[in-house]
Design a protein around this motif. Structure first.
Motif, PDB file in Angstrom:
ATOM      1  N   UNK A  22       0.817  -1.214   0.000  1.00  0.00           N
ATOM      2  CA  UNK A  22       0.000   0.000   0.000  1.00  0.00           C
ATOM      3  C   UNK A  22       0.852   1.265   0.000  1.00  0.00           C
ATOM      4  N   UNK A  23       1.910   1.258   0.803  1.00  0.00           N
ATOM      5  CA  UNK A  23       2.800   2.423   0.837  1.00  0.00           C
ATOM      6  C   UNK A  23       3.490   2.623  -0.515  1.00  0.00           C
ATOM      7  N   UNK A 139       8.888 -11.163  -0.666  1.00  0.00           N
ATOM      8  CA  UNK A 139       8.775 -10.519  -1.982  1.00  0.00           C
ATOM      9  C   UNK A 139       7.524 -11.006  -2.710  1.00  0.00           C
ATOM     10  N   UNK A 140       7.259 -12.295  -2.622  1.00  0.00           N
ATOM     11  CA  UNK A 140       6.099 -12.853  -3.317  1.00  0.00           C
ATOM     12  C   UNK A 140       4.792 -12.301  -2.750  1.00  0.00           C
ATOM     13  N   UNK A 141       4.755 -12.150  -1.428  1.00  0.00           N
ATOM     14  CA  UNK A 141       3.551 -11.615  -0.790  1.00  0.00           C
ATOM     15  C   UNK A 141       3.282 -10.174  -1.266  1.00  0.00           C
ATOM     16  N   UNK A 145       0.124  -8.688  -3.682  1.00  0.00           N
ATOM     17  CA  UNK A 145      -0.708  -7.539  -3.310  1.00  0.00           C
ATOM     18  C   UNK A 145      -0.666  -6.465  -4.399  1.00  0.00           C
ATOM     19  N   UNK A 146       0.527  -6.218  -4.944  1.00  0.00           N
ATOM     20  CA  UNK A 146       0.652  -5.196  -5.990  1.00  0.00           C
ATOM     21  C   UNK A 146      -0.072  -5.631  -7.263  1.00  0.00           C
ATOM     22  N   UNK A 147       0.029  -6.910  -7.593  1.00  0.00           N
ATOM     23  CA  UNK A 147      -0.626  -7.398  -8.813  1.00  0.00           C
ATOM     24  C   UNK A 147      -2.143  -7.364  -8.657  1.00  0.00           C
ATOM     25  N   UNK A 152      -1.460  -5.743 -13.140  1.00  0.00           N
ATOM     26  CA  UNK A 152      -0.266  -5.845 -13.990  1.00  0.00           C
ATOM     27  C   UNK A 152       0.603  -7.025 -13.568  1.00  0.00           C
ATOM     28  N   UNK A 153       1.426  -7.511 -14.494  1.00  0.00           N
ATOM     29  CA  UNK A 153       2.417  -8.545 -14.207  1.00  0.00           C
ATOM     30  C   UNK A 153       3.703  -7.854 -13.756  1.00  0.00           C
TER      31      UNK A 153
END
Lengths: 253, 253
Positions: A22-23, A139-141, A145-147, A152-153
């Motif tokens: 989120x940040x 990193x995967x977590x 969340x970002x994806x 986006x990939x």
């Protein structure tokens, strides 16, 4: 296409439990950027460790006899040495100021990646920050969340600063990956004159880590996120382990 | 400010005596870029070596008994091993496929930085390319030419790909500098919480080398020049030697 690394401004001081994805999204928006297919977010290890509560109060640590012995040899706080030993598989070298270890995560580094800088110390207690428990998983977590938020990939890379055996100064090094090729194997490719390239496996994740580290700076907890566009290789899943030289190929320990 | 690395397109195959500064200026113009104060040009070692005529025909090389002995151990051509020895101060390790040396330029690398890829071989002869005689001087000469042509204060960095002791894959490494800080010492600076940073000397030139290497690729003699804008530290004169760990501080040879 140019390769563009943009530090995200205005990131507040990070605390345990904060939402890094989120940040980062908010910081990206503030920069007038968006996360698009193929973009990468590089994150400083320090903020991942903080979010995951990897702070240890040295007053709570009781050093073993082995830690006390190495503390004398390294001129380090025996409680800090105890933590270095707990975070490591093997001690490779001890000198005043440095204990070079094989970290439990597999890579060789100084002092198990533990340092005292940028740690808040309420009430004057002394705290240190350990590396994340499982940086690939961290990193995967964040990537998921970002994806989810962007559709986006994306790739996510967690980096730290490492010394080198034969060169002075630190460089950024990958310690956790999601969606980023650790290595890119160009060995099958021909060069312009039809020669096969002999020994060209590129540590693309480490090169990216160094690039991002350069703009992240060191003192700047205010710049823990770097937005990357134009990474020249296709994104793919890989693990930190790909970057670790197996012991049987290690000529220098 | 973003950190932007742009490979210059349309660079022709390089030959001995070519004007690298002129080719870089033309490539920069083709990209719609200009060289402005603080910009850096990163150049692949291979094209500097070619311009300087560092090609050696293996048929002209007569291996010494020592080269013949190491050729058996390394499974390499004894004539190539002879050149590796001539370009080195000390041999550190020998294994099938690799001879790790301290290069005469001071750094530790595999096979003295000599390879066979991207060398034209007219008439079927076998040629290899040595590193430039004095890469700092090569960089400075190109820098002077670029500064004269543009009136801007610029940096020039010559890079190669190096392996690492404990990690797989190669990363870009600085081998010649002009106007670029090899190291940036942040040790005096305070972090956000008033701690002095403990051991933060950043190998800025090597981080830049890795960043540029990533976009240069390996097979691509067509991308030997990278235009860099937004390097985050002030330009200053320094030498490759700053990056070399002195032998007495080397824990791993």
């Amino acid at each position: 296409m140019p390769f563009v690394l943009t530090p995200l401004p205005g990131i507040p001081s990070i605390r345990a439990g904060d939402d890094l994805a989120g940040l980062a999204l908010a910081g990206t928006a503030r920069s007038g950027l968006r996360l698009e297919d193929g973009d990468i977010l590089v994150i400083a290890q320090k903020v991942v460790s903080k979010v995951e509560g990897r702070i240890v109060d040295l007053a709570s640590v009781h050093p073993s006899p082995e830690a006390k012995r190495l503390a004398v040899e390294s001129l380090k706080d025996p409680r800090l040495v105890e933590l270095i030993l707990r975070e490591s598989r093997v001690v490779l070298r001890v000198r005043p100021g440095v204990i070079v270890v094989e970290h439990r995560l597999g890579f060789v580094c100084a002092n198990a990646g533990i340092d005292r800088s940028n740690i808040e110390t309420p009430g004057g207690s002394e705290s240190v920050l350990l590396l994340p428990e499982d940086p690939d998983a961290s990193a995967e977590k964040i990537r998921q969340a970002l994806q989810s938020a962007t559709g986006a990939n994306l790739g996510v890379l967690i980096i730290d600063s490492h010394g080198r055996a034969w060169r002075l100064g630190t460089v950024g090094a990958a310690i956790g990956l999601a969606g980023i090729p650790a290595l890119v194997d160009l060995r099958g490719e021909m060069d312009l004159y039809g020669y096969r390239l002999e020994s060209t496996v590129v540590a693309a994740a480490d090169e990216l880590a160094s690039a991002a580290s350069l703009v992240m700076g060191q003192a700047a907890e205010g710049l823990p996120f770097i937005h990357v566009r134009g990474f020249p290789y296709p994104l793919r899943d890989s693990k930190l382990q790909e970057l670790i030289r197996p012991r049987e190929l290690d000529l220098f320990r």
